[in-house]
Design an enzyme around this catalytic site. Structure first.
Site, mmCIF file in Angstrom:
data_model
loop_
_atom_site.group_PDB
_atom_site.id
_atom_site.type_symbol
_atom_site.label_atom_id
_atom_site.label_comp_id
_atom_site.label_asym_id
_atom_site.label_seq_id
_atom_site.Cartn_x
_atom_site.Cartn_y
_atom_site.Cartn_z
ATOM 1 N N SER A 207 -5.717 22.715 30.329
ATOM 2 C CA SER A 207 -4.934 23.744 31.015
ATOM 3 C C SER A 207 -5.378 23.902 32.467
ATOM 4 C CB SER A 207 -5.114 25.087 30.298
ATOM 5 O OG SER A 207 -4.518 26.124 31.053
ATOM 6 N N TYR B 283 -10.245 31.790 27.242
ATOM 7 C CA TYR B 283 -9.240 30.748 26.984
ATOM 8 C C TYR B 283 -9.508 29.542 27.905
ATOM 9 C CZ TYR B 283 -4.813 28.229 27.409
ATOM 10 O OH TYR B 283 -3.865 27.241 27.469
ATOM 11 N N LYS C 178 6.645 33.035 22.231
ATOM 12 C CA LYS C 178 5.389 33.316 22.930
ATOM 13 C C LYS C 178 5.344 34.714 23.549
ATOM 14 C CE LYS C 178 3.195 30.044 25.047
ATOM 15 N NZ LYS C 178 2.825 28.967 25.985
HETATM 16 N N1 NAD Z 1 2.889 26.480 27.918
HETATM 17 C C1 NAD Z 1 2.082 26.396 28.971
HETATM 18 O O1 NAD Z 1 2.454 26.781 30.094
HETATM 19 C C2 NAD Z 1 0.696 25.813 28.828
HETATM 20 C C3 NAD Z 1 -0.124 25.762 29.972
HETATM 21 C C4 NAD Z 1 -1.399 25.220 29.856
HETATM 22 C C5 NAD Z 1 -1.836 24.714 28.641
HETATM 23 N N2 NAD Z 1 -1.035 24.805 27.547
HETATM 24 C C6 NAD Z 1 -1.545 24.255 26.270
HETATM 25 O O2 NAD Z 1 -0.533 23.479 25.671
HETATM 26 C C7 NAD Z 1 -0.632 23.550 24.254
HETATM 27 C C8 NAD Z 1 0.694 23.975 23.666
HETATM 28 O O3 NAD Z 1 1.031 25.267 24.172
HETATM 29 P P1 NAD Z 1 2.430 25.957 23.885
HETATM 30 O O4 NAD Z 1 2.895 26.552 25.138
HETATM 31 O O5 NAD Z 1 3.324 25.022 23.144
HETATM 32 O O6 NAD Z 1 1.951 27.159 22.953
HETATM 33 P P2 NAD Z 1 2.426 27.624 21.505
HETATM 34 O O7 NAD Z 1 1.677 28.874 21.218
HETATM 35 O O8 NAD Z 1 3.899 27.646 21.446
HETATM 36 O O9 NAD Z 1 1.900 26.441 20.583
HETATM 37 C C9 NAD Z 1 0.597 26.370 20.050
HETATM 38 C C10 NAD Z 1 0.744 26.036 18.572
HETATM 39 O O10 NAD Z 1 -0.550 25.799 18.006
HETATM 40 C C11 NAD Z 1 -0.571 26.386 16.707
HETATM 41 N N3 NAD Z 1 -1.988 26.588 16.364
HETATM 42 C C12 NAD Z 1 -2.868 27.445 16.937
HETATM 43 N N4 NAD Z 1 -4.074 27.293 16.370
HETATM 44 C C13 NAD Z 1 -3.953 26.319 15.422
HETATM 45 C C14 NAD Z 1 -4.849 25.713 14.491
HETATM 46 N N5 NAD Z 1 -6.135 26.079 14.421
HETATM 47 N N6 NAD Z 1 -4.383 24.736 13.680
HETATM 48 C C15 NAD Z 1 -3.088 24.355 13.735
HETATM 49 N N7 NAD Z 1 -2.191 24.903 14.576
HETATM 50 C C16 NAD Z 1 -2.622 25.863 15.413
HETATM 51 C C17 NAD Z 1 0.263 27.642 16.839
HETATM 52 O O11 NAD Z 1 0.754 28.115 15.604
HETATM 53 C C18 NAD Z 1 1.390 27.142 17.758
HETATM 54 O O12 NAD Z 1 2.470 26.607 17.018
HETATM 55 C C19 NAD Z 1 -1.784 24.517 23.970
HETATM 56 O O13 NAD Z 1 -2.955 23.772 23.753
HETATM 57 C C20 NAD Z 1 -1.904 25.313 25.261
HETATM 58 O O14 NAD Z 1 -3.214 25.814 25.446
HETATM 59 C C21 NAD Z 1 0.215 25.335 27.615
#
Ligand code: NAD
Length: 303
Positions: free
Chosen positions: A113, A136, A174
């Site tokens: 991230s 985080y 979210k």
């Molecule tokens: N969306 C953004 O802008 C953004 C920015 C930086 C980093 N990220 C990273 O990208 C990835 C995806 O983010 P997103 O936006 O799709 O978020 P999201 O919350 O929609 O998806 C995360 C998913 O992980 C699942 N999850 C959490 N802990 C878990 C576990 N222990 N075992 C199995 N599943 C688990 C949740 O149920 C969820 O479906 C994450 O790692 C997040 O940190 C996202």
């Protein structure tokens, strides 16, 4: 080819799972459904395992082997202050993924991230010494260091992607951690003035989900390990986002400026894409206006 997408019920993971399946891969989604949404998976025809990758390594092992693992699973609520919970879920989950990848000889592409940069001056380069502002961001930094330790023992390069502010259809679950584009559109569709922190000139690198999926596909073919920025390569102010939303929604709602309660707020994020372009061949195609147009056309902007 068998591929695993952890966090596949989430915003980014579900797009990735559908795209990989559409390209002919045999895709398994592993998600504990702690924050994802089953509705994101209705169009996905592969296997969906309800698996907490941090707490249930035995189930994770039963799902394999996989040629490629895309690890998106994470707590994504950046205001969770419970250090034990955040670190256990994100870092120990990743450790289990890496253990499995060592056994299966899998490629690993995983989600880091831009939160690792904290308030470091933009544009952000991977060479900057990380300075996360919350647990985080620190959990992602700990994951980067773990990946670096395990790298020499893996069969293939391991690539971490430092996503900036990703937006697009499928993020509604979210809530207040959805992109500001989605949240502001929601307020405006309800006829309310868009609430942004004083003075609306904070900048974000908003990157469209299609470019993020593309970055993952490129990372799975990378010849080099490392962490790479994934943004649009330019930053837009929240005031500009409001302008674009007024344009696409045919509204004329001025911003409602409010005090910022967060002491770990980033005022300007912007990805320097030099390394991602050179090493991964990443070349984002969607600019802010085009991305908001496409989001609106999907029928899911603010809904
Ligand atoms: N969306 C953004 O802008 C953004 C920015 C930086 C980093 N990220 C990273 O990208 C990835 C995806 O983010 P997103 O936006 O799709 O978020 P999201 O919350 O929609 O998806 C995360 C998913 O992980 C699942 N999850 C959490 N802990 C878990 C576990 N222990 N075992 C199995 N599943 C688990 C949740 O149920 C969820 O479906 C994450 O790692 C997040 O940190 C996202």
């Amino acid at each position: 080819m068998r591929m695993l997408v952890t966090g596949g019920a989430g915003f980014i993971g579900s797009h990735l799972a559908r795209r990989l399946a559409a390209e002919g891969a045999q895709v398994v989604v592993a998600d504990d459904f702690s924050s994802g949404a089953w509705t994101n998976l209705v169009g996905f025809k592969g296997d969906v395992a309800t698996c907490d990758v941090a707490a249930d390594p035995a189930l994770l092992r039963r799902l394999g082997p996989f040629a490629v693992i895309f690890h998106e699973a994470s707590i994504t609520d950046t205001t969770v202050m419970d250090q034990r919970k955040m670190m256990h879920n994100n870092v120990e989950g990743f450790r289990n993924i890496l253990d499995a990848a060592l056994e299966w000889r899998s490629r690993v592409v995983w989600a880091s991230s831009a939160a690792t940069y904290g308030r470091l001056p933009a544009p952000n380069r991977e060479s900057q010494e990380p300075a996360p502002l919350n647990v985080y961001g620190y959990s992602k930094l700990a994951m980067e260091r773990l990946a670096e330790q395990v790298r020499p023992r893996l069969a293939w390069p391991i690539v971490g992607l430092r996503y900036f502010n990703v937006y697009g259809p499928g993020e509604d679950h979210k809530g207040r951690f959805a992109s500001m584009i989605h949240q502001l559109a929601k307020q405006m569709l309800a006829g309310r003035r868009p609430r942004i922190f004083i003075d609306g000139e904070q900048k974000r690198d908003f990157v469209h989900i299609d470019d993020v999926v593309e970055a993952n596909l490129l990372a799975a073919k990378s010849r080099e390990s490392g962490v790479f920025n994934v943004g649009s390569g330019s930053a837009a102010t929240f005031n500009r986002v409001v302008l674009e939303l007024n344009r696409v929604l045919h509204t004329s709602l001025p911003p409602d400026y409010i005090e910022n309660p967060y002491d770990f707020f980033q005022t300007w994020t912007e990805a320097d894409l030099t390394r991602s372009r050179e090493i991964l061949g990443y070349n984002p195609k969607v600019d802010l206006a085009g991305g908001i147009d496409a989001y609106f056309a999907s029928g899911k902007l603010g809904k």
